[in-house]
Structure formats: C-alpha cells, structure tokens
Design a protein around this motif. Structure first.
Motif, short mmCIF file in Angstrom:
data_model
loop_
_atom_site.label_atom_id
_atom_site.label_comp_id
_atom_site.label_asym_id
_atom_site.label_seq_id
_atom_site.Cartn_x
_atom_site.Cartn_y
_atom_site.Cartn_z
N VAL A 167 0.85 -1.20 0.00
CA VAL A 167 0.00 0.00 0.00
C VAL A 167 0.88 1.24 0.00
O VAL A 167 1.73 1.41 0.87
N GLY A 168 0.67 2.08 -1.02
CA GLY A 168 1.40 3.34 -1.12
C GLY A 168 0.50 4.50 -0.76
O GLY A 168 -0.61 4.33 -0.25
N GLU A 169 1.01 5.69 -1.09
CA GLU A 169 0.32 6.90 -0.65
C GLU A 169 -0.72 7.38 -1.68
O GLU A 169 -1.91 7.31 -1.45
N ALA A 170 -0.23 7.81 -2.84
CA ALA A 170 -1.11 8.38 -3.87
C ALA A 170 -0.37 8.34 -5.20
O ALA A 170 0.85 8.37 -5.23
N PRO A 171 -1.13 8.29 -6.29
CA PRO A 171 -0.45 8.32 -7.60
C PRO A 171 0.28 9.64 -7.78
O PRO A 171 -0.15 10.68 -7.29
N GLY A 172 1.41 9.57 -8.49
CA GLY A 172 2.11 10.78 -8.89
C GLY A 172 1.81 11.05 -10.37
O GLY A 172 0.90 10.44 -10.95
N GLU A 173 2.61 11.92 -10.95
CA GLU A 173 2.38 12.33 -12.33
C GLU A 173 2.44 11.13 -13.31
O GLU A 173 1.57 10.98 -14.18
N ASP A 174 3.48 10.27 -13.12
CA ASP A 174 3.63 9.12 -14.04
C ASP A 174 2.46 8.16 -13.92
O ASP A 174 1.95 7.65 -14.91
N GLU A 175 2.05 7.91 -12.67
CA GLU A 175 0.97 6.96 -12.43
C GLU A 175 -0.34 7.50 -12.99
O GLU A 175 -1.16 6.76 -13.55
N ASP A 176 -0.54 8.81 -12.84
CA ASP A 176 -1.74 9.46 -13.38
C ASP A 176 -1.80 9.27 -14.90
O ASP A 176 -2.85 8.94 -15.46
N GLU A 216 -1.78 3.46 -13.62
CA GLU A 216 -1.31 2.29 -12.85
C GLU A 216 -0.39 2.75 -11.72
O GLU A 216 0.44 3.64 -11.94
N PRO A 217 -0.53 2.13 -10.52
CA PRO A 217 0.32 2.59 -9.41
C PRO A 217 1.78 2.21 -9.59
O PRO A 217 2.09 1.19 -10.23
N PHE A 218 2.65 3.01 -9.03
CA PHE A 218 4.09 2.73 -8.96
C PHE A 218 4.70 2.34 -10.32
O PHE A 218 5.23 1.25 -10.48
N VAL A 219 4.58 3.25 -11.27
CA VAL A 219 5.25 3.02 -12.56
C VAL A 219 6.39 4.01 -12.79
O VAL A 219 7.16 3.85 -13.72
N ALA A 248 -1.61 -1.12 -4.37
CA ALA A 248 -2.65 -0.08 -4.41
C ALA A 248 -2.19 1.11 -3.58
O ALA A 248 -1.26 1.00 -2.77
N ASN A 249 -2.85 2.21 -3.76
CA ASN A 249 -2.57 3.40 -2.96
C ASN A 249 -3.76 3.72 -2.07
O ASN A 249 -4.88 3.28 -2.33
N VAL A 250 -3.53 4.56 -1.06
CA VAL A 250 -4.66 5.03 -0.26
C VAL A 250 -5.53 5.93 -1.15
O VAL A 250 -6.74 5.72 -1.26
N PHE A 298 9.92 2.16 4.89
CA PHE A 298 10.06 3.45 4.23
C PHE A 298 9.46 3.41 2.83
O PHE A 298 9.46 2.37 2.16
N HIS A 299 8.96 4.57 2.38
CA HIS A 299 8.45 4.70 1.02
C HIS A 299 9.64 4.67 0.06
O HIS A 299 10.69 5.23 0.35
N PRO A 300 9.50 4.01 -1.11
CA PRO A 300 10.61 3.98 -2.07
C PRO A 300 11.12 5.38 -2.45
O PRO A 300 12.31 5.54 -2.74
#
Ligand code: URA
Length: 286
Positions: free
Chosen positions: A122-131, A135-138, A162-164, A243-245
């Motif tokens: 479980v991660g936090e939220a999508p970033g620009e790439d994921e948006d 897909e999460p964590f790309v 998945a993210n929160v 820790f978060h990557p």
C-alpha cells in the motif's frame, strides 16, 4: 431509557447511517463522546430495578483495528474477486463528480496485481507518471519498488499494489511535482482501499511510508523511522511498516537500504518464503 437520551441516541444512529450511505465506514470517536453516549445508561436511577446494564450497542469502535477481522468476511473465488474489484472500480468512476473524491480531475489509478495475492503493498497516492499510465508505482519510485519485490523472489503480477488515494492529489499552486495527501483526503479515500483489502484478504500488507500507515492504522502512533520494522495490524492482517521507495531514492545510504531489506525479510519469513544466505547478506557492508 430517558426521553432525552433516546433522542440523542436516535440522532446519533441516523447521523451514522447517513455517513455509511456516503461510504464512510470508520470514524474517529473521542473517549468523551463515547462516555457521553454511555453515561445515562450507567446511572442506577435510570434503570427500573437499579441494576447497571451496558447494552451491547454501546460498544463503539474508535480505531480501525477494532473493526471485524478481514478474515471473518466471506472468502471469494478468484472470479468473484475480479468482479467485486470491477464493481468497486465502477463505483469510484461513477462517484467522479463528487468534489471530495476528485480534487484534480485526473485519471483513476485503481490498483494492479493478483486478486489472490498473499502480499499487498500500500502506497500513498499516484504521482504524475501513475496518473498518465493509470497504474500505481510506474515512475522512479515504482521501479525501485519492483527491484525490492524481485529481490524477494516475487514479481509484480503475484502481489497486489494499491494506494490510499486513487487519484493524484491536485497541485494548484505548482506547475510540477507531487503533493502529499491531506488527512481529509486520506479519510475520504480509505474506504475504497479497505474494500480492496476485504476482497483480496492478503496474508500480509506492507505499508510504504507514513501516509500509507496513517491510512491503514487511522493514526500514526509514532514517526515512520521508529515504526518501520515493527509489526502492526489492520483488522487482523499483519502490517509491516517500511520506508516509502521515494525516501530511498532521496536517501541512498546502505544503512537505510538494509533497514528496508530487513523489513522485507520479516515479511518473507511471515509468508514462509525461503531466504537464501545470499539474500540474508544483501546490503551488508563486507
Ligand atoms: N508513490 C506512491 O505512493 N504511489 C504511487 O503509485 C507512486 C508513487
């Protein structure tokens, strides 16, 4: 039961029903509020025979861990899990119009991997790439997460990620970069992550960074630096905080890499994944 008390109880129940209809399944309740609801029932003079009774309804869950065990809910077949996930995805998509759910007007980043996964990240939220990819964590953090997953001998398709938050938080004042989710955003989105966890029923969850942990635990008992490596629990599912990557990308020290790897070895042990001597030595200075 006194008239005033039953009115208060009715108003409380109707407010809770209202929240439930809106998809809110957990709320934080202060001990004072709980006491305010229980007290009149405890007063001897309120009961006909003078006995003190606490009705079963007076048990109010004030933290996420107090909820029913994830494993108590019905175990679904793989096909039913896939259709439950599809239904959940549609639900989120059709709630898009809601401003509380959708701050940025971006793409839905639902989750990826096996619905039968024993291990969920479980991660936090999508970033620009994921948006962009949906897909999460790309992005860069995602590539590092993949290396961590591969180091355990698993791969992206065997776990669930998945993210929160299911949408990238808006960044109105900035033209680039990602923003940390606010507490109200975590609370708004958590019920959807909760449903994903209920469907998958993983044996272990790895919480990546403080926001994920805050979502899963409902609060942060201490900072992530002290929490990492110490098993927590979300409704009977063991949760390993680490820790978060993205933090690892900013802090390239061997010591921090080793800490994350030690957290992952605890996860492997819990899942009965064999650990080779070579794996045990990862990130140890020779
Ligand atoms: N960081 C996250 O927490 N989640 C992602 O999907 C990507 C980066």
């Amino acid at each position: 039961m006194s008239g005033a008390y039953s009115q208060l109880l009715e108003a409380t129940i109707s407010h809770l029903e209202d929240l439930k209809q809106k998809g809110v399944h957990y709320i934080d309740v202060s001990p004072e509020s709980v006491n305010a609801l229980i007290e009149p029932v405890l007063r001897k003079s309120d009961s006909a025979d003078g006995e003190i009774r606490i009705p079963p309804q007076s048990v109010i869950h004030s933290s996420r861990e107090d909820g029913p065990s994830i494993y108590d809910s019905q175990r679904l077949s793989s096909a039913d899990k896939v259709s439950a996930m599809d239904q959940l995805r549609d639900e989120i998509l059709s709630s898009n119009k809601s401003p509380e759910l959708l701050a940025s007007g971006a793409n839905l980043v639902f989750g990826v991997g096996s619905v039968d996964a024993d291990l969920m990240f479980v991660g936090e939220a999508p970033g620009e790439d994921e948006d962009r990819e949906g897909e999460p964590f790309v992005g860069k953090a995602g590539q590092l997460l993949m290396k961590i997953i591969q180091a355990t001998g698993l791969d992206r398709k065997k776990v669930y990620i998945a993210n929160v938050l299911k949408y990238r938080p808006d960044t109105p004042s900035k033209s680039f970069g990602n923003r940390k989710p606010r507490k109200d955003e975590i609370e708004t989105w958590f019920p959807f992550l909760m449903r994903q966890i209920e469907i998958i029923q993983p044996k272990v969850i790895v919480g990546l960074g403080a926001t994920a942990l805050e979502g899963l635990l409902g609060h942060m008992p201490t900072g992530i630096t002290r929490l990492r490596g110490n098993w927590q629990s979300y409704r009977s599912v063991p949760v390993m905080p680490t820790f978060h990557p993205s933090y690892l990308l900013r802090n390239q020290s061997w010591a921090v890499k080793r800490q994350v790897w030690e957290d992952m070895m605890q996860v492997m042990e819990r899942l009965n994944i064999p650990i080779s001597e070579k794996q045990r030595g990862f990130f140890l200075r020779k």
